[in-house]
Design a protein around this motif. Structure first.
Motif, mmCIF file in Angstrom:
data_model
loop_
_atom_site.group_PDB
_atom_site.id
_atom_site.type_symbol
_atom_site.label_atom_id
_atom_site.label_comp_id
_atom_site.label_asym_id
_atom_site.label_seq_id
_atom_site.Cartn_x
_atom_site.Cartn_y
_atom_site.Cartn_z
ATOM 1 N N LEU A 28 -4.543 2.177 7.021
ATOM 2 C CA LEU A 28 -5.975 2.582 6.791
ATOM 3 C C LEU A 28 -6.473 1.960 5.481
ATOM 4 O O LEU A 28 -7.382 1.264 5.634
ATOM 5 N N ALA A 29 -5.870 1.737 4.422
ATOM 6 C CA ALA A 29 -6.028 1.384 3.040
ATOM 7 C C ALA A 29 -6.136 -0.129 3.362
ATOM 8 O O ALA A 29 -7.111 -1.090 2.690
ATOM 9 N N VAL A 30 -5.288 -0.899 4.103
ATOM 10 C CA VAL A 30 -5.441 -2.305 4.082
ATOM 11 C C VAL A 30 -6.367 -2.632 4.998
ATOM 12 O O VAL A 30 -7.152 -3.675 4.773
ATOM 13 N N ALA A 31 -6.630 -1.967 6.001
ATOM 14 C CA ALA A 31 -7.771 -1.989 6.974
ATOM 15 C C ALA A 31 -9.172 -1.939 6.157
ATOM 16 O O ALA A 31 -9.983 -2.739 6.526
ATOM 17 N N LEU A 32 -9.390 -1.073 5.460
ATOM 18 C CA LEU A 32 -10.444 -0.923 4.495
ATOM 19 C C LEU A 32 -10.653 -2.108 3.764
ATOM 20 O O LEU A 32 -11.570 -2.565 3.457
ATOM 21 N N SER A 33 -9.507 -2.238 2.984
ATOM 22 C CA SER A 33 -9.547 -3.550 1.852
ATOM 23 C C SER A 33 -10.012 -4.976 2.513
ATOM 24 O O SER A 33 -10.541 -5.554 2.115
ATOM 25 N N GLU A 34 -9.221 -5.127 3.738
ATOM 26 C CA GLU A 34 -9.432 -6.389 4.313
ATOM 27 C C GLU A 34 -10.982 -6.475 4.987
ATOM 28 O O GLU A 34 -11.445 -7.541 5.012
ATOM 29 N N GLY A 35 -11.389 -5.338 5.375
ATOM 30 C CA GLY A 35 -12.824 -5.223 6.037
ATOM 31 C C GLY A 35 -13.890 -5.695 4.912
ATOM 32 O O GLY A 35 -14.858 -6.327 4.945
ATOM 33 N N ALA A 36 -13.636 -5.036 3.562
ATOM 34 C CA ALA A 36 -14.508 -5.298 2.757
ATOM 35 C C ALA A 36 -14.508 -6.479 1.995
ATOM 36 O O ALA A 36 -15.332 -7.239 1.761
ATOM 37 N N THR A 37 -13.267 -7.121 2.172
ATOM 38 C CA THR A 37 -13.153 -8.564 1.805
ATOM 39 C C THR A 37 -13.743 -9.485 2.744
ATOM 40 O O THR A 37 -14.504 -10.284 2.104
ATOM 41 N N ALA A 46 0.760 -1.184 0.145
ATOM 42 C CA ALA A 46 -0.068 0.033 0.154
ATOM 43 C C ALA A 46 0.811 1.246 0.130
ATOM 44 O O ALA A 46 0.544 2.366 -0.691
ATOM 45 N N VAL A 47 1.926 1.247 0.629
ATOM 46 C CA VAL A 47 2.903 2.463 0.620
ATOM 47 C C VAL A 47 3.450 2.672 -0.780
ATOM 48 O O VAL A 47 3.490 3.739 -1.142
ATOM 49 N N ARG A 48 3.706 1.724 -1.215
ATOM 50 C CA ARG A 48 4.400 1.853 -2.760
ATOM 51 C C ARG A 48 3.350 2.349 -3.630
ATOM 52 O O ARG A 48 3.559 3.064 -4.584
ATOM 53 N N LEU A 49 1.965 1.839 -3.559
ATOM 54 C CA LEU A 49 0.910 2.456 -4.253
ATOM 55 C C LEU A 49 0.691 3.747 -4.146
ATOM 56 O O LEU A 49 0.371 4.461 -4.925
ATOM 57 N N LEU A 50 0.516 4.208 -2.967
ATOM 58 C CA LEU A 50 0.465 5.644 -2.479
ATOM 59 C C LEU A 50 1.500 6.344 -2.965
ATOM 60 O O LEU A 50 1.307 7.634 -3.433
ATOM 61 N N GLU A 51 2.671 5.994 -2.858
ATOM 62 C CA GLU A 51 3.875 6.780 -3.507
ATOM 63 C C GLU A 51 3.923 6.888 -4.763
ATOM 64 O O GLU A 51 3.896 7.877 -5.397
ATOM 65 N N ALA A 52 3.427 5.761 -5.463
ATOM 66 C CA ALA A 52 3.222 5.737 -6.972
ATOM 67 C C ALA A 52 2.338 6.746 -7.458
ATOM 68 O O ALA A 52 2.231 7.576 -8.451
ATOM 69 N N GLY A 53 1.031 6.674 -6.719
ATOM 70 C CA GLY A 53 -0.047 7.368 -6.875
ATOM 71 C C GLY A 53 0.258 9.041 -6.764
ATOM 72 O O GLY A 53 -0.447 9.788 -7.576
ATOM 73 N N ALA A 54 0.830 9.420 -5.734
ATOM 74 C CA ALA A 54 1.345 10.692 -5.580
ATOM 75 C C ALA A 54 2.131 11.311 -6.694
ATOM 76 O O ALA A 54 2.016 12.580 -7.270
ATOM 77 N N ALA A 55 3.010 10.546 -6.945
ATOM 78 C CA ALA A 55 4.069 10.973 -8.089
ATOM 79 C C ALA A 55 3.136 11.212 -9.446
ATOM 80 O O ALA A 55 3.346 12.031 -10.189
ATOM 81 N N ARG A 56 2.437 10.100 -9.817
ATOM 82 C CA ARG A 56 1.574 10.080 -11.054
ATOM 83 C C ARG A 56 0.613 11.108 -11.206
ATOM 84 O O ARG A 56 0.355 11.819 -12.199
ATOM 85 N N TYR A 57 0.002 11.555 -10.182
ATOM 86 C CA TYR A 57 -1.191 12.604 -10.085
ATOM 87 C C TYR A 57 -0.746 13.822 -9.268
ATOM 88 O O TYR A 57 -1.584 14.592 -9.147
ATOM 89 N N ARG A 58 0.467 13.833 -8.988
ATOM 90 C CA ARG A 58 1.069 15.266 -8.687
ATOM 91 C C ARG A 58 0.092 15.644 -7.276
ATOM 92 O O ARG A 58 -0.411 16.937 -7.230
ATOM 93 N N VAL A 59 0.235 14.846 -6.203
ATOM 94 C CA VAL A 59 -0.301 15.234 -4.937
ATOM 95 C C VAL A 59 0.352 14.980 -3.824
ATOM 96 O O VAL A 59 1.558 14.130 -3.948
ATOM 97 N N THR A 60 0.338 15.326 -2.752
ATOM 98 C CA THR A 60 0.883 15.104 -1.442
ATOM 99 C C THR A 60 0.033 14.649 -0.553
ATOM 100 O O THR A 60 -1.001 15.222 -0.357
ATOM 101 N N TRP A 61 0.349 13.754 0.274
ATOM 102 C CA TRP A 61 -0.394 13.129 1.465
ATOM 103 C C TRP A 61 -0.185 13.792 2.546
ATOM 104 O O TRP A 61 0.887 13.951 2.948
ATOM 105 N N LEU A 80 -1.337 6.000 6.333
ATOM 106 C CA LEU A 80 -2.529 5.950 5.439
ATOM 107 C C LEU A 80 -2.395 4.671 4.844
ATOM 108 O O LEU A 80 -3.565 3.887 4.470
ATOM 109 N N ALA A 81 -1.469 4.042 4.641
ATOM 110 C CA ALA A 81 -1.364 2.669 3.869
ATOM 111 C C ALA A 81 -2.118 1.514 5.024
ATOM 112 O O ALA A 81 -2.679 0.601 4.398
#
Length: 203
Positions: free
Chosen positions: A160-169, A135-150, A157-158
């Motif tokens: 949180l993303a894992v917890a949300l994904s696992e809960g949805a699963t 999730a960290v690598r995805l967030l870093e890649a997303g920030a670079a690609r879409y020019r945002v800062t977290w 944040l990673a």
């Protein structure tokens, strides 16, 4: 059977173990059942792997590796914004789940087994560490690609993303309700994307 290198034999055993666990549960994944599924003699197991618990670690790495490839593939698409890209990552995980529910159920069962097995007490920490690092690598890649800062630390944040994904699963496995799970993932993507601060463009 054809002669195999130890590394190839070990991978084949891990795949066989996953099949057995998905079909019958962790309790059924004996060394005899695993080699039978792999079509190997019992001696092959001890030639390639030191113990059954060691092989279970390979099973987790096998499944996580597949999720890794699918998630990074989603970020390569031409999503118009970071929120859509995040939703695509969640969606790809749901697609993997729906295609093979027994595999993810096996992962949850492996985690519970490890929590009750002293020899594997580091297993859940390592497992979720892999998820968080992905999730960290995805967030870093997303920030670079879409020019945002977290606006919060990426590791938090990673997590949180894992917890949300696992809960949805787990929600989908329990209910098999596609519509509810899709709406849940919409909210999950909103929650993550809310922490993205666009870069200010210089004139």
């Amino acid at each position: 059977m054809a002669r195999m290198a130890a590394t190839e034999r070990r991978e084949a055993l891990a795949r066989a173990a996953l099949v057995v666990i998905a079909r019958e549960g962790v309790h059924a994944a004996t060394t005899r059942a695993i080699v039978a599924e792999a079509g190997m003699p019992l001696a092959s197991f001890h030639y390639a792997v030191a113990s059954r618990d060691e092989l279970l670690r390979d099973v987790v790495e096998l499944v996580v590796g597949n999720q890794d490839a699918a998630a990074f593939g989603t970020l390569e698409l031409d999503a118009p914004d970071i929120r859509t890209a995040i939703r695509g990552v969640f969606g790809s995980n749901l697609d993997i789940l729906r295609a093979d529910p027994a595999r993810q159920q096996a992962m949850f069962e492996l985690t519970q087994y490890a929590l009750r097995t002293p020899a594997l007490d580091d297993f859940p920490i390592a497992q979720y560490g892999v998820y968080r690092d992905l999730a960290v690598r995805l967030l870093e890649a997303g920030a670079a690609r879409y020019r945002v800062t977290w606006d919060v630390p990426i590791p938090d944040l990673a997590t949180l993303a894992v917890a949300l994904s696992e809960g949805a699963t787990l929600t989908w496995l329990a209910t098999r309700d596609d519509d509810t799970t899709e709406r849940l993932l919409d909210l999950a993507a909103d929650a993550i994307a809310a922490h993205a601060i666009p870069h200010q463009e210089t004139p």
